[in-house]
Scaffold this active site. Structure first.
Site, short mmCIF file in Angstrom:
data_model
loop_
_atom_site.label_atom_id
_atom_site.label_comp_id
_atom_site.label_asym_id
_atom_site.label_seq_id
_atom_site.Cartn_x
_atom_site.Cartn_y
_atom_site.Cartn_z
N LYS A 166 4.97 8.09 -1.54
CA LYS A 166 4.87 6.47 -1.55
C LYS A 166 5.58 5.70 -2.63
O LYS A 166 5.30 5.87 -3.59
CB LYS A 166 3.61 6.44 -1.39
CG LYS A 166 2.52 6.93 -0.56
CD LYS A 166 0.95 6.49 -0.58
CE LYS A 166 0.37 6.83 0.44
NZ LYS A 166 -0.95 6.26 0.75
N SER A 215 -5.17 -7.52 7.15
CA SER A 215 -5.14 -8.20 8.46
C SER A 215 -6.17 -7.62 9.36
O SER A 215 -6.67 -6.77 9.21
CB SER A 215 -3.87 -8.43 8.95
OG SER A 215 -3.16 -7.32 9.15
N GLU A 252 4.42 -2.32 0.96
CA GLU A 252 3.19 -2.38 1.96
C GLU A 252 3.42 -2.62 3.36
O GLU A 252 4.96 -2.77 3.53
CB GLU A 252 2.44 -3.51 1.62
CG GLU A 252 1.95 -3.62 0.09
CD GLU A 252 0.71 -2.62 -0.28
OE1 GLU A 252 0.04 -2.28 0.77
OE2 GLU A 252 0.78 -2.13 -1.25
N GLY A 253 2.70 -2.75 4.29
CA GLY A 253 3.09 -2.86 5.58
C GLY A 253 3.31 -1.87 6.54
O GLY A 253 3.66 -1.98 7.69
N LYS A 267 0.52 0.94 -5.35
CA LYS A 267 0.17 2.33 -5.33
C LYS A 267 0.19 3.21 -6.58
O LYS A 267 -0.52 3.83 -6.97
CB LYS A 267 1.30 2.92 -4.38
CG LYS A 267 1.55 2.16 -3.09
CD LYS A 267 0.64 2.83 -2.04
CE LYS A 267 1.02 2.20 -0.57
NZ LYS A 267 0.82 0.75 -0.31
N ARG A 319 -9.06 -5.01 1.53
CA ARG A 319 -9.46 -3.87 2.67
C ARG A 319 -9.30 -2.46 2.19
O ARG A 319 -8.10 -2.50 1.92
CB ARG A 319 -8.92 -4.08 4.10
CG ARG A 319 -9.39 -3.57 5.13
CD ARG A 319 -8.72 -3.58 6.36
NE ARG A 319 -7.51 -2.79 6.35
CZ ARG A 319 -6.37 -3.46 6.82
NH1 ARG A 319 -6.03 -4.31 7.16
NH2 ARG A 319 -5.38 -2.28 6.46
N GLU A 337 -5.58 3.91 0.73
CA GLU A 337 -5.05 2.78 -0.16
C GLU A 337 -6.16 1.47 -0.21
O GLU A 337 -6.84 1.55 0.83
CB GLU A 337 -3.67 2.37 0.11
CG GLU A 337 -3.64 1.60 1.55
CD GLU A 337 -2.50 0.59 1.75
OE1 GLU A 337 -2.01 0.32 1.00
OE2 GLU A 337 -2.38 0.22 2.78
N ASN A 360 -5.66 -2.78 -0.04
CA ASN A 360 -4.83 -3.72 0.35
C ASN A 360 -5.52 -4.83 -0.36
O ASN A 360 -6.64 -5.42 0.14
CB ASN A 360 -4.63 -4.10 1.75
CG ASN A 360 -4.37 -2.73 2.51
OD1 ASN A 360 -2.87 -2.49 2.47
ND2 ASN A 360 -5.16 -2.10 3.21
N ARG A 408 -8.64 1.61 13.15
CA ARG A 408 -7.30 1.82 13.55
C ARG A 408 -6.92 3.03 13.99
O ARG A 408 -7.14 4.06 13.13
CB ARG A 408 -6.02 1.28 13.00
CG ARG A 408 -6.11 -0.16 12.51
CD ARG A 408 -5.19 -0.73 11.56
NE ARG A 408 -5.65 -0.05 10.22
CZ ARG A 408 -4.92 0.01 9.01
NH1 ARG A 408 -3.56 -0.38 8.97
NH2 ARG A 408 -4.99 0.51 8.15
P1 ADP Z 1 1.09 0.74 3.71
O1 ADP Z 1 0.76 -0.03 2.42
O2 ADP Z 1 2.40 0.74 4.07
O3 ADP Z 1 -0.04 0.41 4.62
P2 ADP Z 1 -0.42 3.20 3.10
O4 ADP Z 1 -0.67 3.99 1.82
O5 ADP Z 1 -1.50 2.48 3.79
O6 ADP Z 1 0.86 2.20 2.96
O7 ADP Z 1 0.22 4.31 4.20
C1 ADP Z 1 0.78 4.06 5.40
C2 ADP Z 1 0.00 4.96 6.51
O8 ADP Z 1 0.63 6.23 6.37
C3 ADP Z 1 -1.49 4.98 6.61
O9 ADP Z 1 -1.81 3.64 7.44
C4 ADP Z 1 -1.46 6.37 7.26
O10 ADP Z 1 -1.31 6.32 8.55
C5 ADP Z 1 -0.58 7.29 6.54
N1 ADP Z 1 -0.93 7.71 5.21
C6 ADP Z 1 -0.67 7.25 3.94
N2 ADP Z 1 -1.44 8.06 3.01
C7 ADP Z 1 -1.65 9.05 3.77
C8 ADP Z 1 -2.21 10.37 3.35
N3 ADP Z 1 -2.46 10.76 1.91
N4 ADP Z 1 -2.41 11.34 4.06
C9 ADP Z 1 -2.00 11.03 5.31
N5 ADP Z 1 -1.74 9.92 5.81
C10 ADP Z 1 -1.39 8.97 4.97
MG MG Z 2 -1.89 0.85 4.66
#
Ligand code: ADP
Ligand code: MG
Length: 474
Positions: free
Chosen positions: A364, A151, A368-369, A305, A125, A144, A146, A450
């Protein structure tokens, strides 16, 4: 661009009535989650959190996200087969990040032994936000991708009729009929079914590898049901079951309790807390087997990442996808600024920039999660502490995406009804199958929207921050 229901947002009596209808509709449609108190029993369940109203999504960006999904499928699959790229890209990270290092070690171990698996199934996803530029125009930017345990493909489909009902209750029948059909779990199951068929043992089962704590079981059951409807047997097992009862037979066929397993669909195994020593051994057994793993360990690593950050380096996509210039351009258009914190001048410079202006960035780790990233003052403090240490290479830096907020109500069990300023994240599900060197399936399988209140920087639905939503295209 706003949704055409600004007028009702402040009409508290209409909103109250609609919210009561919405919650009952969610329970009727099966937008369900087990409770925090009893995460492994279905005696008492709650509705999964969702928005009262669909959120406006720019049509052009929505279409762009769908149009690039097959490219992302191709890219992830190409990375997973490129041992040299994964090795080079993750070299600095695995020196300091034990979790990625252990995954990588299994990856090398199975390559050394030679793969018994010949059918590969990817379910991913790709997540995006709509970045608002200085001139007010929005751009699609990937957050990102996944590649394991992506899910909410089941529950999002069930949220759609709830939102249709809410819009009708609020006198917006025309808008209700314009919400797009969406059922990712059907597409996911189609991929699993095809992989099962290509595996070629009609008596073999599909095994869902599930966590010890299974609050989100109903989302998984949606995919399971689709498989049972196709007369494919599904079993749910944990790592510890694999450790105790899993074995490899002739040709490294995988057996659980004496029953052959054709496909292992992981809804587990993506964070360090999923593993103890026995679970690592179980993971190795699964990876060595002939069963189709969704994903195999190389594909899981392709979703880190660190890999995402390396993909944004000029020239990298061209090397990974030679002869696919148009796909490369589509992929690159969705990338936000991503920066390596590897030791050296490049890393020193971006670390200094981020310390001076932390609100421009997200820091970052390889996790994940939800709930792991660092922002603002916390980002500055952590980066200042590790700026001269190799520990910094376990992180990447990313430009912070700044979407235009919109008003909505987030419905959660036991929470007061209150309007919030919200931002949304769009995910597109991708499914592909490769047999040997040949792609035999490559498609987009539906979407997930979401939405969260702007006061939360981070977090998904399972992390308790974001809620399920439905896009209303504008
Ligand atoms: P995870 O693998 O924990 O889901 P993500 O990279 O999806 O990691 O980041 C988790 C959340 O943080 C995202 O769902 C988003 O709400 C926020 N986020 C992540 N990257 C960014 C970004 N570059 N700018 C703004 N919000 C971000
Ligand atoms: Mg995410």
């Amino acid at each position: 661009m706003a949704a055409p229901w600004e007028d009702v947002l402040r009409d508290t009596s209409a909103i109250r009535e609609a919210a009561a209808v919405a919650v009952d509709a969610a329970l009727l449609e099966g937008v369900l989650m087990r409770t925090e108190g009893e995460p492994n029993a279905s005696d008492v369940v709650n509705f999964a959190p969702f928005t009262l109203l669909p959120s406006a999504v720019p049509r052009a960006l929505f279409e762009q996200a769908y149009a690039v999904q097959q490219d992302f499928n191709l890219l992830v699959d190409a990375i997973s087969q490129n041992k040299e790229f994964l090795e080079r890209t993750l070299a600095s990270t695995i020196k300091v990040d034990d979790f990625t290092a252990r995954l990588f070690k299994i990856h090398m171990q199975v390559l050394e032994e030679g793969l018994a698996q010949s059918v590969f199934l990817g379910i991913n996803r790709s997540d995006y936000m709509f970045d608002c530029g200085v001139d007010g125009t929005a751009a699609l930017k990937q957050i990102e991708i996944n590649t394991i345990a992506a899910s909410f493909g089941g529950l999002t489909a069930r949220t759609l009729p709830v939102h249709q009902r809410v819009l009708k209750v609020l006198g917006k029948s025309k808008e209700a009929s314009q919400l797009l059909p969406n059922n990712p779990s059907k597409g996911l199951a189609l991929g699993i079914a095809k992989a099962w068929e290509l595996y070629g043992s009609p008596s073999a089962v599909v095994m869902f590898l599930v966590e010890e704590v299974q609050r989100n079981i109903f989302d998984q059951r949606c995919v399971e049901n689709e498989l049972w409807n196709r007369n494919i047997r599904v079993v749910r097992r944990r790592f510890r079951d694999v450790f105790e009862k899993g074995s490899l037979g002739e040709g490294r066929r995988l057996y659980m309790d004496g029953q052959e397993v054709a496909v292992v669909y992981y809804r587990e195994g993506y964070v360090p807390k999923n593993y103890n020593q026995q679970n690592w051994e179980a993971r190795l057994l699964l990876e060595r087997s002939r069963a189709v793993k969704c994903p195999d360990i190389a594909t899981q690593l392709a979703g880190t990442k660190k890999v995402q950050q390396e993909l944004s380096r000029p020239g990298t996509l061209e090397i990974l996808l030679p002869g696919h210039a148009e796909a490369v351009a589509r992929l690159r258009a969705t990338f936000a600024g991503l920066y390596s914190l590897d030791m050296g001048a490049e890393g020193d410079q971006i670390a200094a920039t981020a310390i001076a202006d932390p609100d421009r960035f997200v820091l970052k780790p390889q996790r994940e999660g939800g709930g792991n990233n660092l922002y603002g003052e916390e980002l500055r403090q952590v980066l200042e502490k590790i700026r001269d240490s190799p520990e910094r290479t376990s992180y990447i830096l990313m430009d912070k995406i700044k979407p235009q907020p919109a008003l909505n109500y987030l419905l959660r069990a036991h929470s007061p009804l209150r309007v919030s300023e919200c931002i949304s994240e769009l995910g597109i599900f991708g499914v592909y199958i490769r047999q040997g060197k040949e792609m035999v399936m490559n498609r987009a399988a539906g979407h997930l929207l979401r939405t969260k209140a702007i006061e939360h920087a981070d977090g998904g639905v399972a992390a308790g921050v974001a809620v399920l939503d439905t896009p209303y295209l504008v």
